[in-house]
Design a protein around this motif. Structure first.
Motif, PDB file in Angstrom:
ATOM      1  N   ALA A   1       0.827  -1.208   0.000  1.00 20.24           N
ATOM      2  CA  ALA A   1       0.000   0.000   0.000  1.00 20.24           C
ATOM      3  C   ALA A   1       0.868   1.268   0.000  1.00 20.24           C
ATOM      4  CB  ALA A   1      -0.943  -0.007   1.194  1.00 20.24           C
ATOM      5  N   THR A   2       2.002   1.225   0.698  1.00 27.57           N
ATOM      6  CA  THR A   2       2.871   2.409   0.683  1.00 27.57           C
ATOM      7  C   THR A   2       3.503   2.611  -0.696  1.00 27.57           C
ATOM      8  OG1 THR A   2       4.838   1.193   1.476  1.00 27.57           O
ATOM      9  CG2 THR A   2       3.417   2.201   3.154  1.00 27.57           C
TER      10      THR A   2
ATOM     11  N   LEU B   1      -5.728   5.348   0.253  1.00 33.52           N
ATOM     12  CA  LEU B   1      -4.590   4.516   0.654  1.00 33.52           C
ATOM     13  C   LEU B   1      -4.124   4.858   2.061  1.00 33.52           C
ATOM     14  CD1 LEU B   1      -2.785   4.485  -2.789  1.00 33.52           C
ATOM     15  CD2 LEU B   1      -3.646   2.455  -1.596  1.00 33.52           C
ATOM     16  N   ALA B   2      -4.199   6.141   2.444  1.00 35.05           N
ATOM     17  CA  ALA B   2      -3.808   6.531   3.805  1.00 35.05           C
ATOM     18  C   ALA B   2      -4.698   5.834   4.835  1.00 35.05           C
ATOM     19  CB  ALA B   2      -3.881   8.044   3.957  1.00 35.05           C
ATOM     20  N   TYR B   3      -5.960   5.634   4.464  1.00 35.51           N
ATOM     21  CA  TYR B   3      -6.862   4.897   5.350  1.00 35.51           C
ATOM     22  C   TYR B   3      -6.458   3.424   5.418  1.00 35.51           C
ATOM     23  CZ  TYR B   3     -11.090   2.771   7.236  1.00 35.51           C
ATOM     24  OH  TYR B   3     -11.962   2.039   8.007  1.00 35.51           O
TER      25      TYR B   3
ATOM     26  N   GLN C   1       4.923   7.895   9.099  1.00 34.61           N
ATOM     27  CA  GLN C   1       3.655   7.421   9.660  1.00 34.61           C
ATOM     28  C   GLN C   1       2.613   8.527   9.796  1.00 34.61           C
ATOM     29  OE1 GLN C   1       4.214   4.775  13.014  1.00 34.61           O
ATOM     30  NE2 GLN C   1       2.066   4.148  12.988  1.00 34.61           N
ATOM     31  N   GLU C   2       3.072   9.772   9.764  1.00 24.18           N
ATOM     32  CA  GLU C   2       2.102  10.868   9.852  1.00 24.18           C
ATOM     33  C   GLU C   2       1.232  10.936   8.588  1.00 24.18           C
ATOM     34  OE1 GLU C   2       5.333  11.111   9.875  1.00 24.18           O
ATOM     35  OE2 GLU C   2       6.054  12.591   8.431  1.00 24.18           O
TER      36      GLU C   2
ATOM     37  N   ASN D   1      -5.575   4.348  12.961  1.00 23.64           N
ATOM     38  CA  ASN D   1      -4.397   3.479  12.981  1.00 23.64           C
ATOM     39  C   ASN D   1      -4.206   2.703  14.274  1.00 23.64           C
ATOM     40  OD1 ASN D   1      -3.805   5.868  14.182  1.00 23.64           O
ATOM     41  ND2 ASN D   1      -1.902   6.259  13.061  1.00 23.64           N
ATOM     42  N   TYR D   2      -4.975   3.032  15.312  1.00 20.73           N
ATOM     43  CA  TYR D   2      -4.847   2.237  16.542  1.00 20.73           C
ATOM     44  C   TYR D   2      -6.189   1.901  17.170  1.00 20.73           C
ATOM     45  CZ  TYR D   2       0.101   3.025  15.977  1.00 20.73           C
ATOM     46  OH  TYR D   2       1.361   3.030  15.453  1.00 20.73           O
ATOM     47  N   VAL D   3      -7.201   1.806  16.326  1.00 18.79           N
ATOM     48  CA  VAL D   3      -8.521   1.508  16.850  1.00 18.79           C
ATOM     49  C   VAL D   3      -9.002   0.151  16.328  1.00 18.79           C
ATOM     50  CG1 VAL D   3      -9.523   2.926  14.990  1.00 18.79           C
ATOM     51  CG2 VAL D   3     -10.941   2.274  16.949  1.00 18.79           C
ATOM     52  N   PHE D   4      -9.437  -0.681  17.262  1.00 22.78           N
ATOM     53  CA  PHE D   4      -9.999  -1.964  16.869  1.00 22.78           C
ATOM     54  C   PHE D   4     -11.462  -1.751  16.487  1.00 22.78           C
ATOM     55  CE2 PHE D   4     -12.241  -5.945  18.245  1.00 22.78           C
ATOM     56  CZ  PHE D   4     -11.933  -6.644  17.092  1.00 22.78           C
TER      57      PHE D   4
END
Lengths: 279, 279, 279, 279, 279, 279
Positions: free
Chosen positions: C158-159, C174-176, D210-211, D218-221
C-alpha cells in the motif's frame, strides 16, 4: 461494507462423524461448483455492475453474496464435526479400516497436516480454488447465465453429496442448501425474464449491432463429419431460432479458407537453419 | 476419432499487422472465454454423456467441438499474421512507439521469447489456460447452461475485440466468429427447449425428488441487510416461480443456527498449549 | 452469518482517472499481499479455531474478516473509477500515449476484455488469486504470525502504491488502508502478547514436548560455506536464544550422513535396462 | 555459487517402509509449509536484499537456503525408502490392505506412475508447489516475519508427521528437522531483535512517514457486528499499542462512505442494452 | 548437502539499466525454459535415480543442478541491476517514455510492487513457476531427453534475449549462459550415447517387453486426413525405423472401433430425467 | 479444420470394471505425460511452424495431433467403463473394501461428484492439466526433442498402467497405445534425422552464430563439488563433443565473479530504515 453476528445461518449437526465425508464436503467449499465461487462471483459482478438501472441488481447480488459466505461457514463447520475422532496415527486402531481410516489411510492427509483437522479452501482432491473461476463480464445477461450455471452445478453436487451420506444431520443441512440452490436458479433466471419483458436478451450481448455479424452463418447448424454424413437434426436444425431473430438451417461445413502457408522465419527468432528462407 | 484437411474454416487476413492486437487475441485462444475452452468442454461433455436418448446430443457436441478446434486454428493464424514485422530489439526503430512497440516495450515478450512470434495457449495476460474450466457435469441441462454461458462470454469478448480494431481483415474474421457464437447460443438453448417439451427442466437436476429439499426456503428471496432493510424487490420476490413449481416470497434472513462453539483441540494436532483443554 | 448495507467503509474518490493505476491496484485486490487473501484467511482461521478459550479469538477474526471484505469493495470501486474514459480502440487518440494508453497499449487488456472496464480477482500481472495462500494451521500462534506477515506485506504494498500516485483521492483512500494495516499488525501481535503473558509461545507449536527434538541442533546456527569460512555472526550466533530456552552457538556444518546409494530399480517401474540389477 | 558433496546432512533410515507415509512426507517437500518453499524463499530474499548494512543478512540467508536444499534431499530419500516393496499391481497381495496398499488402493498413484517410486515436488494431495509462495518483499522485517511464519508452519507440520509414525528411523530424522525449525524460528526473530536494538521495527515498513497514514484509524480496533454488539475486547482494544506509538481503542464501525452509484456503461464494452444510459 | 561461497559463477555487468529487459529476463528465471526448472529437475532426477550403475549419473546430475542454482543467482543479479534508476511514480519524468517507463507504464509493476525492484520467481508475464514442470520419471533415458529438451528451449530463449539487447554487459553474461547450454545439451546426449554403447535405448522405456505392444501399429505412420488424402511422406514413412527394430510404413487410418453407445445413467448421479432409462 | 466420425480409433473393452484403475487412467488423460498434452502441443507447433520448407512438417504435426485427440477419446471411454457399478453411498456394500471402494473410500470422489461417473481433464491426483506444458518454441529441432520427451514419458506411463492391471480389455487397449508411442518416438526422431542429413542440428538453435557464445565454456564439464573432488567422468568429459564441434574437457569450477554487493535501497520502495543509506 459487511457485518457478521457469528451465528450459523442454519443449524449444522453430525450424528456420526465420517472423515471420508469431510473430504467429500471440500468439493462444496473449494470446488468449482462450490460456495467460495458463488460468494466471490456475486461480489465481483456487483462491483462491476454498470448503467443507470442497475442499482437494484447490484443490491440483489450483494444480498446473495452475503448469504453464500454463510454457506461456506456452514460447510466448514460440517467438515470439522466430521473429523472428530479421526485416527491420527498410522498404527492407530481404525486406521486400517477403509471407511474410518480415511485420514491415516492416505486419502485425506491435508485436513490433518495443514489445518489440524479443519476445512481448507480446496476441492475434494485438495486442489486450491483459484479465482479465474469468477465470471463477471460486465454484461448482466451474460453474468446471469453464469450464475444459473453455477447454481445448477452447485445443486447437482449437493444432491450427489446428499446421496452419499445417510447421516440425518448432514442430510438436513444439505436439504437446506439444495433448497437455496433451487431459489437461486429461479432468482437469476427471474432477472433475465424481467429484462426480456422489455426486449429480447439473446444473443448476448444484445447491444452489438447484429447486422455486423456474418449473416450467412449466424443461424446455421454446421456439420463436421469426416464422411459428410448428415449431422444430427433436432430443434437446432430447423424452425425459428430460439432468439426469434432468424431461421435455423443445417449444412455440412466445407472449408472456406485455404491451407495457410507457413510464414517466413525471421533470423532473430533463432529457428533451425532449415527454416530460414536463405538456406 | 478426428480428422483434418489442413485448411482454414474461414479465411484469415490481416491488412496492417499489429503486435498489440496479437496479444489481445490471446484472450480468445487461451482465456476462460476462449476457444480451447469450448472445444475441450464439448468433447468432455460428449464423452461423459449418459442415457438411452443421448446419442444425438453426443454427436451434436462432437460436431461443434470439431468446429471449435478450427476456431483456435483461425485465431492462431491471426496472431502470427499480426506479429509480422514486429521489432525484436529494444533499440530498434519503432520499439519505443507505444502502438508498434508492444513486443519490445515489454508488454508482449512471450510470443517472441517462448514461441518465436506465434500464438501461445495463454490468455491476454500470459496466464496459461487450465482445464479446471471444462464443465462437464454428466447432467445435460447443467451442461447446456454452461455452454450458453461459455458462448455468451465468448461472443461478448469477440465484440470487444471487434471494437478494438479497425483492420478490415480482422473485422471480417471476427464477424464470422461472432455469428457462430450467435448460432451456438441458440443451439444449446434449443436442446433445453427440446427437453422442456417433455417436462420441466428446472431446477437442475430435475431428477432429484424435490420434496426432499427444505420446503420453507426453496422459493423465498432472502435479505441479508445489516439493518434489516427490505432487500430489492422484483420478478424474483413475488409471483409464480420461474420453474412453475412454487410461489416467490421475500423475507429478511434471521440466523437459524447458534454461534458454533470451537471444538476441543486434540494434542496430536499440536496447537498452542493455550488451546488445549487441560491447560 | 454475514450481512451488508451496500455502503463503502470509507469514501473512494479519483480526481484524474488513470488506467495504469487501475492495473497496479489489482495487486491489492488479487495479489498475494492483497485483501482477498486476508479476508479469506481470517475466515478460515476462525472456522478452524479450536479449544475452550478460543471463542474470543474466533470472534476477533470474524470481525476483521468482515472488514477486509469491505476493503476489496473499496479497491474494486477505485479500479472502476480509474478506468473511466480509457480509450477502447487501438487507433483512438490517446491510445499511443504511454500513460493514458495502458488499456490499448497492450498492458491492461483484461479489465476491458473480460470485465468491461472493471476489477478482476487477479494481481497486477493478471494472475488469478489462488486459495493455497490461505494459511490456517489450527495453531493460534502460527496463524497470528501468518497474519502479521500478511499485514506487513500488505502495508508495504500500500505504501508503494501511495508513492506511485499523486491523485489526492487515491492517496486519501490509501492513507486509510495503510492505517488499518498498522492497526492489524498491532492487533495480531497483541494476541501473541496476551498468550505470552501465560507462557512462552515459541517455538511454534509450543505444545510439542521439546525434549523430543534433537538437542544437539536446536540452538546452533549452522554454516554451509564451501570453504568452511565462518558464517556471519550476530544476535543469532551467541547469547540466550530468543525463546529463552537455549543458548545460541555457531558451527560449520559437516555432513552427518553418507552418500545415499541409489536403491534397486524394480522391473515393474520400467526403467531403462541399464538400471536393472540383472543386467 | 553453490556446491555439493553428494552426502546427506543427517542420516535417513526407515525401519518399516510405509507407502502411505511416503505420501504424507510429500507435504514437507512440496507443500506450502515445506522445504522447497523455504530454500527458494531465502535465496530470493538474499538476491533482493538492499542497503549498505545488509551484506551480513544476505550471507545469513544464503547459508540457511543451502541448508534447506539438503532438507529436501533428506525427505526425498525418505520417500524412496518408504516406497520399497510397495505393491505395483491392483490384484497383488497387500493391495487391498488399507495400510500397505496405498499405492494400488488409489491414494498414491503418482509416485509410481510419474516417478517410478520416488518423490515428486508436490504436496500430500499431489498439487505441485508453485513459486507464488516465495515471499521476498525487499523489506527485511517483512521478510523475517514471512520466515518466522514459514518455520512455524513447517515445525507444526513436522510435529504432526512425527505423531503419525512410530518408525524409529523416521522419528529420528523428524526430530532433527524439528530441532532445525526451532533454531530457524529463533534465528529470524534474532534478526528482528538486532534491528529493534536501533529503532522500532513496527509497523512494517517503518520507513514510511507514519504521519501520512490516517491518524483516526491506525490504533482503533473496529467491530463489524451486524447488531452493533460490542466486539471482543482484549490486549488489542486498550492500553498502549504493541509498537509503542499509539493507544489502542475500540469502536463499532459505521460506514463512512455512501452506496456507490453504478457508473455508466459504455457502448464499446457491449453490455446488455438495458445497461446503456440512452435506453 | 549443499554449500555456497556467496560469489557469482560469472561476472554480471549492466552498462545501461533497462527495466523492460529486467522484465524479459524473468523468462530465464521463472519461465518453463528457465533456470529454476533445470536446477530442480536435475535434483529430483538425482534423488529418484535407481539401479546399481546409476551412482555416476546421480553425481553428474547433482553437479549440474548446483551449477544451475548459480545461474538463477546471476540472472537475479542482472534483474536488480537493470532496475536501477527506474521511475517509481506515474508522473515521474521518463515514466511516459515507452522504453524507460516500463515500470510505471504498467508493464512491469510487480518487480516494484511485490519485490521492491528485484527479481521474482515468475516468467516474463508474471506467471509463477510451478513444479509440475519438473520431469523426473525414474527412467534415465526418458530423463535425459527431458534434459536435452530443457537445455534446447533454454538456449533458444537465451539467444532471443541476446538478440533483444545491445548492452555489452548483458551480452557477455548471455554468451556465457548460451555456452553452458551448448555443453549441457551435449552432456545429456553423451549419457544416452554411453548407454547406447551397450544396447539400444529406444523406444523408451527399453525394458518393457516389446513383443507385448501391438505389432500392427508400432512402426506405421498413420494419416488422419478427412478426405483420405495421402499424408506427408518422409524419413518417417519408409525405410528402417530409427530404433532399428522395425520398418516404417504409412497408411490412412480407418476407425477400428465403433461409435461407443452412451452408458446408462444411474439415478444416484442425478442426471436430467430425460437421461434415465425408465423415462 | 477438423472433422469427426464419432467412432473409436481402436476398440475399448473392460472385462472387470475397477474404479481405482479409472482414477489411474486419469494420468494418461490430464497428466503432463498424457494425451491432452500431446494433442495440443502438436497443434500449437503446427500453427507456429515457419519457413519455406516446413509445410510437410506442419501437415505431419496436424495428422498426429488428430490422432491424439482420438486417444483422449479412447481413454475417456475406458474411464467410464471402469466406473460402472461403483458404489455411490458411504455405507453401500463394497464401499469399505479397499479395492472396490475407491469412490466412496475417499480416493476418487471427483469422477462421481463433478462428472457423474465420467472422465475429467485432470491427472490421477485430480490436478487439472494446464497449458503451460504445451512446448512450441518455433524451432523445429527444439520442438522435436520436446515431442520425443513427451512420447517417452507417455510410453513409460502406459507401460506402468499396463503393469498395474490384469484386465484383458485394458491391456489390449494399452498395447495399442504403447505401440503408437513407439511409432511417435521414432517419427519425431526421423524428422531430426532428415534434417541432420543436410547439416548438424545441434546445438539447438543451430542458426545462432556459435562464435558468439563463450568459447572457454561451451565444451567443458564443470564440477561443483564442495571439496574440489573430481566430478564423475564419462562420455561427457573427454573425446569429441556429441555435436562434433568441440572437444570435451572437465574441470572443477571456480567462481569467476565476486560477491555482489547489495545495491542501495531506494526510499520509494519502503524498505526498513536500517536498509536506507542515510541511516
Amino acid at each position: 461494507m459487511f457485518y457478521t453476528d457469528y451465528k450459523l445461518q442454519y443449524p449444522v449437526r453430525v450424528e456420526t462423524p465420517d472423515p471420508a465425508f469431510a473430504r467429500a464436503l471440500q468439493q462444496a467449499i473449494g470446488g468449482v461448483e462450490g460456495e467460495i465461487r458463488v460468494a466471490m462471483q456475486y461480489m465481483f459482478q456487483a462491483w462491476g455492475m454498470k448503467g443507470p438501472k442497475s442499482s437494484r441488481y447490484r443490491d440483489l447480488l450483494l444480498n446473495t453474496a452475503s448469504e453464500e459466505l454463510g454457506h461456506i461457514e456452514m460447510l466448514a463447520t460440517a467438515v470439522a464435526l466430521n473429523l472428530e475422532g479421526a485416527p491420527l496415527e498410522l498404527q492407530e486402531e481404525g486406521a486400517a479400516d477403509a471407511a474410518v481410516g480415511s485420514i491415516m489411510g492416505g486419502r485425506n492427509f491435508r485436513q490433518f497436516l495443514s489445518a489440524g483437522l479443519a476445512a481448507l479452501p480446496v476441492d475434494a482432491d485438495g486442489v486450491p480454488f483459484d479465482m479465474s473461476h469468477i465470471y463477471a463480464s460486465g454484461n448482466i445477461a451474460g453474468d446471469m447465465y453464469a450464475n444459473i450455471t453455477a447454481e445448477g452445478t452447485g445443486r447437482t453436487l449437493a444432491t450427489r453429496l446428499y446421496h452419499m451420506t445417510a447421516d440425518a444431520g448432514m442430510r438436513d443441512m444439505l436439504a437446506y442448501l439444495i433448497a437455496r440452490d433451487t431459489m437461486h436458479q429461479n432468482q437469476w433466471k427471474a432477472v433475465i425474464e424481467e429484462l426480456e419483458a422489455e426486449r429480447p436478451q439473446m444473443p448476448v450481448p444484445n447491444s452489438f449491432p447484429q447486422e455486423s455479424e456474418n449473416q450467412d452463418f449466424n443461424y446455421v447448424f454446421l456439420g463436421f463429419t469426416s464422411d459428410g454424413a448428415e449431422p444430427p437434426s433436432g430443434r437446432w436444425s430447423e424452425g425459428p431460432s430460439i432468439d426469434g431473430k432468424g431461421e435455423f438451417t443445417m449444412q455440412p461445413m466445407e472449408p472456406l479458407g485455404e491451407v495457410p502457408p507457413p510464414p517466413p522465419a525471421r533470423p532473430g527468432t533463432y529457428p533451425q537453419t532449415a527454416q530460414l528462407a536463405e538456406e
